[in-house]
Structure formats: structure tokens, C-alpha cells
Scaffold this motif. Sequence first.
Motif, PDB file in Angstrom:
ATOM      1  N   UNK A 257       0.832  -1.211   0.000  1.00 51.22           N
ATOM      2  CA  UNK A 257       0.000   0.000   0.000  1.00 51.22           C
ATOM      3  C   UNK A 257       0.866   1.261   0.000  1.00 51.22           C
ATOM      4  N   UNK A 258       2.157   1.102  -0.268  1.00 45.89           N
ATOM      5  CA  UNK A 258       3.034   2.258  -0.328  1.00 45.89           C
ATOM      6  C   UNK A 258       3.548   2.745   1.013  1.00 45.89           C
ATOM      7  N   UNK A 259       3.325   1.991   2.075  1.00 45.79           N
ATOM      8  CA  UNK A 259       3.810   2.388   3.408  1.00 45.79           C
ATOM      9  C   UNK A 259       4.914   1.438   3.850  1.00 45.79           C
ATOM     10  N   UNK A 260       5.931   2.004   4.486  1.00 46.79           N
ATOM     11  CA  UNK A 260       7.022   1.175   4.999  1.00 46.79           C
ATOM     12  C   UNK A 260       6.617   0.483   6.288  1.00 46.79           C
ATOM     13  N   UNK A 261       7.289  -0.652   6.553  1.00 49.72           N
ATOM     14  CA  UNK A 261       7.151  -1.272   7.860  1.00 49.72           C
ATOM     15  C   UNK A 261       7.870  -0.405   8.894  1.00 49.72           C
ATOM     16  N   UNK A 262       7.525  -0.586  10.126  1.00 50.27           N
ATOM     17  CA  UNK A 262       8.115   0.192  11.211  1.00 50.27           C
ATOM     18  C   UNK A 262       9.540  -0.290  11.509  1.00 50.27           C
ATOM     19  N   UNK A 263      10.327   0.533  12.178  1.00 49.62           N
ATOM     20  CA  UNK A 263      11.644   0.081  12.628  1.00 49.62           C
ATOM     21  C   UNK A 263      11.545  -1.139  13.551  1.00 49.62           C
ATOM     22  N   UNK A 264      10.456  -1.236  14.296  1.00 52.04           N
ATOM     23  CA  UNK A 264      10.255  -2.401  15.170  1.00 52.04           C
ATOM     24  C   UNK A 264      10.125  -3.676  14.341  1.00 52.04           C
ATOM     25  N   UNK A 265       9.425  -3.586  13.213  1.00 55.39           N
ATOM     26  CA  UNK A 265       9.290  -4.754  12.329  1.00 55.39           C
ATOM     27  C   UNK A 265      10.648  -5.143  11.762  1.00 55.39           C
ATOM     28  N   UNK A 266      11.432  -4.153  11.340  1.00 56.14           N
ATOM     29  CA  UNK A 266      12.772  -4.438  10.826  1.00 56.14           C
ATOM     30  C   UNK A 266      13.642  -5.095  11.893  1.00 56.14           C
ATOM     31  N   UNK A 267      13.472  -4.674  13.134  1.00 58.68           N
ATOM     32  CA  UNK A 267      14.260  -5.241  14.228  1.00 58.68           C
ATOM     33  C   UNK A 267      13.865  -6.687  14.530  1.00 58.68           C
ATOM     34  N   UNK A 268      12.627  -7.070  14.213  1.00 56.94           N
ATOM     35  CA  UNK A 268      12.175  -8.450  14.447  1.00 56.94           C
ATOM     36  C   UNK A 268      12.715  -9.432  13.412  1.00 56.94           C
ATOM     37  N   UNK A 269      12.969  -8.975  12.205  1.00 55.76           N
ATOM     38  CA  UNK A 269      13.372  -9.884  11.134  1.00 55.76           C
ATOM     39  C   UNK A 269      14.553 -10.791  11.473  1.00 55.76           C
ATOM     40  N   UNK A 270      15.644 -10.273  12.040  1.00 48.54           N
ATOM     41  CA  UNK A 270      16.784 -11.161  12.302  1.00 48.54           C
ATOM     42  C   UNK A 270      16.441 -12.383  13.161  1.00 48.54           C
ATOM     43  N   UNK A 271      15.458 -12.259  14.012  1.00 47.03           N
ATOM     44  CA  UNK A 271      15.045 -13.377  14.869  1.00 47.03           C
ATOM     45  C   UNK A 271      14.549 -14.570  14.038  1.00 47.03           C
ATOM     46  N   UNK A 272      14.010 -14.285  12.864  1.00 47.67           N
ATOM     47  CA  UNK A 272      13.412 -15.328  12.038  1.00 47.67           C
ATOM     48  C   UNK A 272      14.276 -15.709  10.834  1.00 47.67           C
ATOM     49  N   UNK A 273      15.438 -15.110  10.697  1.00 46.32           N
ATOM     50  CA  UNK A 273      16.307 -15.366   9.538  1.00 46.32           C
ATOM     51  C   UNK A 273      16.864 -16.778   9.601  1.00 46.32           C
TER      52      UNK A 273
END
Length: 120
Positions: free
Chosen positions: A96-112
Amino acid sequence: MMRKLFYVSTAVFWIAVAGLWIGNLMAPADQAAVAAEREIGGAELARHATPDDCWMAIRGGVYDLAAYLPDHPSRPSIIEPWCGKEATEAYDTKTKGRKHSPEADALLPKYRIGRFIGGS
């Protein structure tokens, strides 16, 4: 008395700073861990395309998001079509043209779980 306290506390501070600096120099480099990271191709990624087994490639990394789907702030049905696919654009824009939050970016490494090498 105050002067002695000042000198002692200043010395303790600089000893702590030096200890942290030396500890950082002695720590193993993170690049070695990245070099040994699992490589995941498009065909393998595509085999994990269900809500119970949901892998996505985002910005060159592969993430196993099956455990996270029930916790996602929006409905899991919004994310499920991207399971088993390269989903960078969808992640970066939330479709929808909106970025994810910095909190979402911080969660990604946990699931990599690996590095996306593309292909089929």
C-alpha cells in the motif's frame, strides 16, 4: 576527600572503557557467521508456501515466519500469499506504499534462516 573520589571514579571509568574496547577487539567477527550462512534458492523457498510452513525472501535474506503469523498486527491472510516467495517489495511497501516500522525491521533477524540466492 572529594578530589580523591573524583580521581578514583575517573580511573574506574577509563578502565571500564578500555575493557570494553579490548573486549570488542577480541570478539569474533560477524562476517564469519554470515559467510557460513545457509544459501536458499527459489525452488526450496517455494516448497515453504503454507501458513504452517511460511518462508519468505526479504532483502536478500530468507525468513521462517510461520511462528510469527499469528502475532502479526494485521490479519495473517494479508501475509500468507507471500509465503514461499520473494517478498521484498511487498514488505517494503506493505503493498500500500507504506514502509514497515523500525520495530518490524528489528524483528526480522530473529526469524532469519539463510541467504536467498534466487533462481528456481
